[in-house]
Design an enzyme around this catalytic site. Structure first.
Site, PDB file in Angstrom:
ATOM      1  N   HIS A 623      30.151  -0.775  -5.112  1.00 34.66           N
ATOM      2  CA  HIS A 623      29.809  -0.344  -6.383  1.00 34.66           C
ATOM      3  C   HIS A 623      29.322   1.015  -6.578  1.00 34.66           C
ATOM      4  O   HIS A 623      28.911   1.598  -5.456  1.00 34.66           O
ATOM      5  CB  HIS A 623      28.860  -1.257  -7.045  1.00 34.66           C
ATOM      6  CG  HIS A 623      27.450  -1.210  -6.403  1.00 34.66           C
ATOM      7  ND1 HIS A 623      26.540  -0.223  -7.070  1.00 34.66           N
ATOM      8  CD2 HIS A 623      26.871  -1.631  -5.595  1.00 34.66           C
ATOM      9  CE1 HIS A 623      25.535  -0.456  -6.471  1.00 34.66           C
ATOM     10  NE2 HIS A 623      25.554  -0.968  -5.417  1.00 34.66           N
ATOM     11  N   CYS A 624      29.549   1.685  -7.662  1.00 33.72           N
ATOM     12  CA  CYS A 624      28.846   2.852  -8.199  1.00 33.72           C
ATOM     13  C   CYS A 624      27.962   2.498  -9.470  1.00 33.72           C
ATOM     14  O   CYS A 624      27.113   1.405  -9.312  1.00 33.72           O
ATOM     15  CB  CYS A 624      29.749   4.118  -8.501  1.00 33.72           C
ATOM     16  SG  CYS A 624      31.170   3.616  -9.520  1.00 33.72           S
ATOM     17  N   SER A 625      27.947   2.886 -10.363  1.00 36.81           N
ATOM     18  CA  SER A 625      27.592   2.844 -11.751  1.00 36.81           C
ATOM     19  C   SER A 625      28.352   1.756 -12.500  1.00 36.81           C
ATOM     20  O   SER A 625      28.044   0.608 -12.588  1.00 36.81           O
ATOM     21  CB  SER A 625      27.014   3.875 -12.725  1.00 36.81           C
ATOM     22  OG  SER A 625      26.298   3.464 -13.581  1.00 36.81           O
TER      23      SER A 625
END
Length: 707
Positions: A623-625
């Site tokens: 995940h990132c944002s």
């Protein structure tokens, strides 16, 4: 679609169609020349499907199938009389009214309903074959194959019948080529799975659910004695982990699904097909079209229920000897075990699908229908995932990048981004789920979404999290791409990690960037700190800090059972939002990627006998944002470097397109697309695939655009 590409697809279709017709004719002629009784084209198609339209192998399969029927007493039985009638009514074996994501039919054997002292092997086998014969009348089942679920939940050793299990799996895959001298009762599935094939159904997976300890240990040992390709299809899983292999909407409630199958209705459907086949077989006798034997209807030599409940199209095809096969918008026979349906993104027909499973060489015959996810069907096998398509050598990749330049790659990315999403977002848009999405315009596809266990029986949306499965290199569902958790979804995030058996989490964002919160602090920062989210506790054991990333060693505990497991958490800290790693440097990212892969390998090794799934382990959570830009870039690099190392080929564009078909909008900016190309060239140089890479002038035409 590009006209040239469309023309190429049409040429491929007709070429494969001709191959399909020739194979059917050759199969029938081979049987006739061997002195066997005549069989219909529908039968020929079944056996050809099961052997990728290899006529010689299909013919051998037919002979083996006949021998198995005779050997096991499956050439004559009465499903409406005792003891078979009562055997069928137990429901120990059934075909579910749904399909998995690839279109495969789902068969379930419930071990705790089987009592070896109360029935014979022959009767149980007859009950299995009677139902499989009906299921296999569906051309979709012939094409997509069968998933066999062996449910050991609440079963005891006294429920397990080694010889019976061996006979069932041997019947499905034939006599074994390699038999181990070890014969523990729990090893039958692995033994029988390594076989030549006897039943004309492609066994795609064997899922052993809730295996007890007395089953697991010897099973783990025996897996080492079978070929890797077959070994990867046998999985021991818990009920929540079934969703990795079969959509929860396609599973019965006793296996953690949402389905209430009606076994009585299924048996009624089998009865109707059986009765119609008796009538059709009598009609065949009256017109003396085929030689009739003592097998179950339609009593051809091969013993497969093959006619239609509505005989019109099949009968016309069989009576018209001037036609090789009925090719039209409808299949040549229609006794499909309705309501067999695909509840995982398939819209009802078969456009854009392949006739075979893709386990070996493809016979690319498309028929009606379409996947809601577009051209990149979620029905790929492990062997197809991330490879097998067009690829460039490192030299060709470098030449292409030099030729296109940054502007050309930007234009190529814009072409990809301009395409509309290849799926629907109905679950993500439900009112009760909207607040669970970090961004209103970043939603997860329905067809590839991760389903959580439904903790609230009155709230069907309690299974929702903004996360999608994405295939890796020769591994289905290798990744789970998700958004940066919100405080309100921390418990859902950790529930997903626990239920999916994930051992590694990759985070490519900082919690706060440019003064804005990009991700909640869902794990404790301090060593020894403990945080509780819902029914799960997270404890930080150790922290390793590098210049570009931080690694946290976590312990995740299920507070209901006090079971725990270690989770490796890697956070890349120098990767700005909407951009690429600082200075466009690929080396730190490649080094981080290597750490991730080593962590996954070590974690799987630590599991030991408790993990019997894919050799590469459970899904890695990334995940990132938003879970699309930096996340998609990381996945592209992982898949492409793995393929480059294994095959010496790379396909950035194709990889990005496949990822976007499972996680919408993956790779968010053109700079990220360019970075993938440059990073792979750097990787190729480091690994010695090419000596050097001259990209002088590549950045001269860089556009002054703000990312």
């Amino acid at each position: 679609m590009d006209p040239q590409r469309k023309l190429k697809m049409e040429i491929t279709f007709f070429r494969n169609l001709l191959k399909f017709l020739r194979a059917t004719k050759a199969f029938l002629e081979a049987l006739s020349g061997s002195g066997a009784a005549c069989v219909s084209r529908a039968t020929a198609i079944k056996f050809l499907f099961a052997r990728k339209f290899d006529v010689a192998r299909a013919h051998a399969l037919w002979r083996q199938h006949e021998a198995t029927r005779r050997r096991e007493g499956l050439n004559k039985f009465e499903p409406f009389e005792e003891p078979l009638k009562s055997e069928l009514e137990t429901g120990k074996f059934t075909i579910l009214p749904t399909r998995d994501a690839t279109g495969a039919a789902i068969a379930v054997f419930t071990a705790n309903k089987h009592f070896p002292s109360q029935t014979t092997h022959q009767t149980t086998l007859q009950g299995v074959v009677y139902q499989l014969d009906v299921a296999l009348q569906s051309i979709e089942t012939q094409r997509a194959g069968l998933v066999f679920i062996y449910d050991m939940s609440d079963s005891k050793y006294t429920n397990f019948d080694y010889e019976l299990s061996q006979k069932i799996l041997t019947m499905l895959k034939g006599t074994t080529r390699e038999r181990s001298r070890l014969r523990p009762a729990s090893c039958v599935i692995a033994i029988s799975f390594n076989s030549t094939g006897g039943y004309p159904a492609k066994l795609k997976k064997v899922l052993i659910v809730t295996a007890p300890l007395w089953f697991k240990a010897p099973f783990r040992i025996l897996r080492l004695f079978v070929r890797e390709k077959l070994r990867e299809r046998v999985h021991t899983v818990s009920a929540p982990q079934l969703a990795v292999h079969v959509p929860r909407a396609s599973l019965p409630r006793q296996l953690g699904g949402q389905l209430d199958p009606d076994h009585a209705s299924w048996l009624e459907h089998c009865k109707n097909c059986y009765t119609n086949n008796l009538q059709n077989a009598k009609l065949d006798c009256d017109i003396d079209e085929y030689v009739i034997s003592n097998h179950i209807p339609p009593v051809k030599q091969n013993g497969i229920i093959e006619s239609t409940c509505d005989m019109t199209s099949d009968r016309a095809a069989r009576l018209d000897h001037s036609t090789d096969m009925h090719i039209s918008g409808d299949p040549p026979y229609t006794c499909d075990p309705s309501p067999l349906r695909n509840s995982h993104g398939y819209n009802g027909d078969m456009k854009g699908r392949h006739i075979n499973s893709g386990d070996e060489d493809d016979l690319d015959i498309s028929t009606r229908g379409t996947w809601s996810s577009g051209e990149a069907s979620p029905g790929q096998s492990d062997e197809e995932c991330g490879g097998g398509g067009a690829g460039l050598t490192p030299e060709a990749l470098l030449a292409r990048v030099q030729q296109l330049g940054r502007r050309g790659l930007f234009a190529e990315y814009e072409e990809i981004r301009a395409r509309p999403p290849n799926g629907t977002f109905h679950h993500a848009k439900l009112t009760s789920n909207l607040a669970k999405n970090r961004y209103t315009d970043v939603l997860c596809y329905d067809h590839s979404r991760v389903l959580l266990s439904q903790i609230d029986p009155d709230d069907p949306t309690s299974d929702y999290i903004n996360a999608n499965y994405v295939d890796g290199y020769k591994q289905k569902n290798a990744f789970i791409c998700t958004q940066g958790p919100l405080p309100k979804t921390f418990c859902d995030f950790w529930r997903m990690v626990w239920e999916q058996g994930s051992l590694v989490i990759v985070m490519t964002t900082r919690s706060v960037e440019r003064g804005r919160v990009k991700c909640g602090q869902y794990w404790p920062l301090e060593i020894g700190a403990r945080a509780v989210h819902g029914g799960y506790a997270v404890t930080t054991e150790a922290v390793d800090t590098e210049d570009d990333y931080t690694i946290s060693h976590l312990v995740l505990t299920d507070l209901r059972t006090e079971q725990w497991r270690r989770v490796w958490h890697g956070q890349y800290t120098r990767w700005p939002d909407y951009g690429v790693p600082g200075g466009g440097r690929a080396m730190p990212v490649l080094r981080f990627l290597r750490h991730v892969r080593r962590a996954q390998q070590a974690a799987v090794a630590e599991l030991g006998d408790s993990w019997a799934g894919h050799s590469k382990g459970p899904p890695i959570v990334v995940h990132c944002s938003a879970g699309i830009g930096r996340t998609g870039t990381f996945l592209t690099l992982d898949i492409c470097t793995a393929r480059l190392a294994a095959e010496g080929l790379v396909d950035v564009r194709g990889t990005v397109e496949r990822i976007r078909a499972q996680r919408a909008h993956s790779i968010q900016m053109p700079d990220q697309y360019v970075f993938c190309h440059l990073a792979l060239i750097e990787y190729a140089v480091l690994q010695g695939h090419i000596e050097s890479a001259d990209l002088t002038g590549f950045d001269d035409e860089q556009e002054d655009e703000s990312d």
